[in-house]
Structures are given as structure tokens and as C-alpha cells.
Enzyme design. Structure first.
Site, PDB file in Angstrom:
ATOM      1  N   SER A  13     -10.680  11.093  80.263  1.00  0.00           N
ATOM      2  CA  SER A  13      -9.340  10.953  80.854  1.00  0.00           C
ATOM      3  C   SER A  13      -8.254  11.260  79.819  1.00  0.00           C
ATOM      4  O   SER A  13      -7.223  11.855  80.154  1.00  0.00           O
ATOM      5  CB  SER A  13      -9.147   9.560  81.454  1.00  0.00           C
ATOM      6  OG  SER A  13      -9.073   8.572  80.455  1.00  0.00           O
ATOM      7  N   ASN A  14      -8.495  10.889  78.564  1.00  0.00           N
ATOM      8  CA  ASN A  14      -7.513  11.249  77.521  1.00  0.00           C
ATOM      9  C   ASN A  14      -7.525  12.752  77.289  1.00  0.00           C
ATOM     10  O   ASN A  14      -6.461  13.364  77.137  1.00  0.00           O
ATOM     11  CB  ASN A  14      -7.835  10.518  76.216  1.00  0.00           C
ATOM     12  CG  ASN A  14      -7.320   9.096  76.218  1.00  0.00           C
ATOM     13  OD1 ASN A  14      -6.134   8.852  76.052  1.00  0.00           O
ATOM     14  ND2 ASN A  14      -8.207   8.145  76.449  1.00  0.00           N
ATOM     15  N   HIS A 104      -8.175   4.407  69.145  1.00  0.00           N
ATOM     16  CA  HIS A 104      -9.061   3.254  69.321  1.00  0.00           C
ATOM     17  C   HIS A 104      -8.388   2.265  70.274  1.00  0.00           C
ATOM     18  O   HIS A 104      -7.198   1.986  70.126  1.00  0.00           O
ATOM     19  CB  HIS A 104      -9.332   2.598  67.961  1.00  0.00           C
ATOM     20  CG  HIS A 104     -10.351   1.506  68.041  1.00  0.00           C
ATOM     21  ND1 HIS A 104     -11.706   1.763  68.133  1.00  0.00           N
ATOM     22  CD2 HIS A 104     -10.219   0.150  68.099  1.00  0.00           C
ATOM     23  CE1 HIS A 104     -12.352   0.611  68.220  1.00  0.00           C
ATOM     24  NE2 HIS A 104     -11.481  -0.373  68.202  1.00  0.00           N
ATOM     25  N   GLU A 174      -2.779   4.671  76.281  1.00  0.00           N
ATOM     26  CA  GLU A 174      -3.362   5.850  75.610  1.00  0.00           C
ATOM     27  C   GLU A 174      -2.804   7.133  76.201  1.00  0.00           C
ATOM     28  O   GLU A 174      -2.364   8.029  75.471  1.00  0.00           O
ATOM     29  CB  GLU A 174      -4.893   5.829  75.748  1.00  0.00           C
ATOM     30  CG  GLU A 174      -5.519   4.700  74.973  1.00  0.00           C
ATOM     31  CD  GLU A 174      -7.042   4.724  74.997  1.00  0.00           C
ATOM     32  OE1 GLU A 174      -7.642   4.240  74.042  1.00  0.00           O
ATOM     33  OE2 GLU A 174      -7.624   5.227  75.975  1.00  0.00           O
TER      34      GLU A 174
END
Ligand code: GRF
Length: 194
Positions: A13-14, A104, A174
Site C-alpha cells: 500500500s505504501n 517503521h 505512512e
């Protein structure tokens, strides 16, 4: 124009957000997805966006050429880890000084290191009754989750929070920060091709 490689082995997804962020950018483009897990969701995302992917094997990555000649052939300038669980070998860290970053899903140095990924991170945060968690974007060195911090963004850990609800919150953070941080770093004069 800088060439960005995303190393990812999960859902991606990132990776998707980053690919879309740079799709029409005048400064950079995601030109390669590097993955160690055949069948990972990120490979489908790469395909949909017409981005080539490279499936890497453990032995060559850790005991061979670390795929460095291939990355050089692809003229990769910047490496973004987004859900990549293998340690980055020294050969790559040395070849891409300050040009490999990771995200992270917690506030490092807490809840990081080998084995701390995915829901394990959020479960540990909740078990420790933390009131705050968040994301850490950092440079990559040869130690897991250890390089210099670039950005941390926090979110509250609410009463009755579960690993799933916290993961969802963290993903929102994120997605909204990682692409822009990458852009800012690429724009810095010292991140030009070495
Ligand atoms: C993210 O939570 C990131 O922090 C961690 O791995 C996860 C990847 O998620 N390093 P996705 O595959 O991008 O959805």
C-alpha cells in the site's frame, strides 16, 4: 530525473502511494520494484502501473553481488524500503550512501529490530500500555531499524485500541508522509547521483 527503486515484499500500500505520487513528477519516477516474495501484493501493484519488478533470491542478495550490478544497470539513484523485511547488505549500504530509507510503524528506537514487523509491533506497543505510537522514517545502515531518523509523526493509542485499529491509523500516517519525505530528500542537492 531520479530513478527510485522500491524494495517491498508485502501488500504494497505504501509502494502504491509512492508510485502514484511520482507518476507525473518532474524530479523522480519509481522505475523498479524489488521483492523477495513471489505472489506478494506489491507485484500486482507494479504490474498495474507498468513498473518492472525484480524478484530477488536470498543467496545472491546476501552472499553474491547483492544485485548491485543490476541496480546500477537500471540507473537507480534512490532506494525506498516499504515493507521489506530482509536486512540490507553492506554492499548496498556502501553503494548508496544516505540514499536508502525505511519506514517503521512505531516510534524508534522502541519497538524496532529483527522480528519487529507488522502486527507484532502494534501488539507490543499496546501490551506496554503506550499512550502514543507513530511512524519513523530513517536512513538505512547495516543494523535493523537503526539509521538516523529523518521524521517521526505520532498518533494516540486509544483505550481499547487493537493491533488492527492501530495498524490502520499508522497506515494513514505512512501514506500521507512517506511520499513527500522521499520527494524532499531527492530534491536535496546531496542526493544527486554519485
Ligand atoms: C508498513 O507498515 C511499514 O511501516 C512497514 O511495513 C508495512 C508495509 O505495509 N515497514 P504496506 O505493504 O506498504 O501496506
Amino acid at each position: 530525473m531520479k530513478n527510485v527503486a522500491i524494495f517491498a515484499s508485502g501488500t504494497g500500500s505504501n509502494a502504491k502511494k509512492i508510485i502514484e505520487h511520482f507518476q507525473n513528477s518532474p524530479i523522480a519516477r519509481v522505475t523498479l520494484i524489488v521483492c523477495n516474495k513471489p505472489g506478494a501484493g506489491v507485484l500486482e501493484i507494479a504490474k498495474t502501473h507498468g513498473i518492472p519488478s525484480l524478484i530477488i533470491e536470498k543467496e545472491r542478495f546476501f552472499s553474491g553481488d547483492a544485485y548491485l550490478p543490476l541496480l546500477q544497470e537500471w540507473q537507480i539513484d534512490f532506494i525506498v524500503l516499504a515493507g521489506f523485511l530482509w536486512k540490507v547488505p553492506a554492499a548496498l549500504v556502501t553503494a548508496f550512501p544516505q540514499k536508502i530509507i525505511n519506514i517503521h510503524p512505531a516510534l524508534l528506537p522502541k519497538y524496532g529490530g529483527k522480528g519487529m514487523y507488522g502486527s507484532k509491533v502494534h501488539e507490543a506497543v499496546i501490551k506496554a500500555s503506550e499512550k502514543v505510537s507513530g511512524i519513523s522514517i530513517h536512513y538505512v545502515n547495516e543494523i535493523y531499524d537503526d539509521g538516523t531518523t529523518i521524521l517521526q509523526v505520532t498518533c494516540p493509542v486509544d483505550e481499547n485500541e487493537t493491533a488492527e485499529t492501530l495498524a490502520a491509523k499508522i497506515h494513514v500516517l505512512e501514506h500521507s508522509h512517506y511520499p513527500q519525505v522521499i520527494e524532499n530528500l531527492i530534491k536535496q542537492p546531496d542526493s544527486k547521483k554519485s
